[in-house]
Design an enzyme around this catalytic site. Structure first.
Site, short mmCIF file in Angstrom:
data_model
loop_
_atom_site.label_atom_id
_atom_site.label_comp_id
_atom_site.label_asym_id
_atom_site.label_seq_id
_atom_site.Cartn_x
_atom_site.Cartn_y
_atom_site.Cartn_z
N MET A 118 -57.40 -28.27 -74.89
CA MET A 118 -57.76 -26.92 -75.31
C MET A 118 -59.15 -26.55 -74.77
SD MET A 118 -55.23 -25.65 -77.02
CE MET A 118 -55.88 -24.33 -77.98
N CYS A 119 -60.18 -26.86 -75.51
CA CYS A 119 -61.53 -26.39 -75.19
C CYS A 119 -62.13 -27.06 -73.97
CB CYS A 119 -62.44 -26.55 -76.41
SG CYS A 119 -61.82 -25.59 -77.82
N VAL A 120 -61.86 -28.33 -73.76
CA VAL A 120 -62.35 -29.00 -72.55
C VAL A 120 -61.64 -28.41 -71.33
CG1 VAL A 120 -62.43 -31.21 -71.31
CG2 VAL A 120 -63.04 -31.11 -73.73
N ALA A 123 -63.01 -24.73 -70.74
CA ALA A 123 -64.38 -24.70 -70.21
C ALA A 123 -64.43 -25.24 -68.78
CB ALA A 123 -65.31 -25.50 -71.11
#
Length: 187
Positions: A118-120, A123
């Site tokens: 998700m966030c990794v 980004a």
């Protein structure tokens, strides 16, 4: 290493065994991130932390103001290290992360954190889109088991598929030992 910054994403208490949404391998990944963090600090590299917050008390995790939303003490920010608070999966969306990195002189990022899928992922892809060189410390990232269409996907497979996809997208994938070893070598 000039122009390199360390970006640590969402290593927050809710992802740990006592938290609201524990991840597979979070403790080992955080220990690796701490090793990377210590090496970056010793080298004098800029470090930026990202912390996800949810405003609604009904959110499943990372509720603003709770212990679960705090960055885990193992990788706690030191005085002067910026903390970007985000409300979206992508740490660049709706934040001043890009400006903070540019102000620090960063053209290349070393990324560690959670959740890998998700966030990794978001980004890393955003950083690549913005022109940053990205090295992802694959052993300093954690995820969880997933399921789709009746197929259970263990975290190890989620991690492998995500890392392969990010490498295909242009990120460099390296273990922490190699990255921090490079930093400790005289140039």
């Amino acid at each position: 290493m000039a122009g390199t910054a360390l970006l640590i994403i969402d290593l927050q208490n809710d992802y740990f065994p006592e938290g609201r949404f524990p991840l597979v391998g979070i403790e080992a990944a955080t220990q690796q991130a701490a090793r990377l963090l210590n090496a970056a600090r010793a080298k004098g590299l800029p470090v930026v932390h990202v912390r996800h917050e949810e405003d609604s008390a009904e959110a499943p995790f990372f509720v603003a103001g709770t212990d679960g939303a705090r960055i885990n003490p193992v990788v706690a920010p030191a005085a002067g290290e910026p903390v970007i608070v985000k409300h979206n999966i992508n740490a660049f969306l709706g934040t001043d992360l890009d400006a903070v990195l540019k102000q620090a002189g960063a053209s290349d990022l070393i990324i560690a954190g959670a959740m890998s899928h998700m966030c990794v992922d978001a980004a890393t892809r955003a950083a690549l889109d913005l022109g940053y060189g990205v090295t992802l410390a694959h052993d300093a990232a954690a995820t969880c088991d997933l399921s789709f269409g009746g197929v259970d996907v263990p975290a190890v497979s989620v991690q492998a598929a995500l890392m392969a996809a990010l490498e295909f997208a242009g990120a460099t994938l390296r273990p922490v030992a190699e990255i921090s070893g490079d930093w400790s070598s005289p140039r």
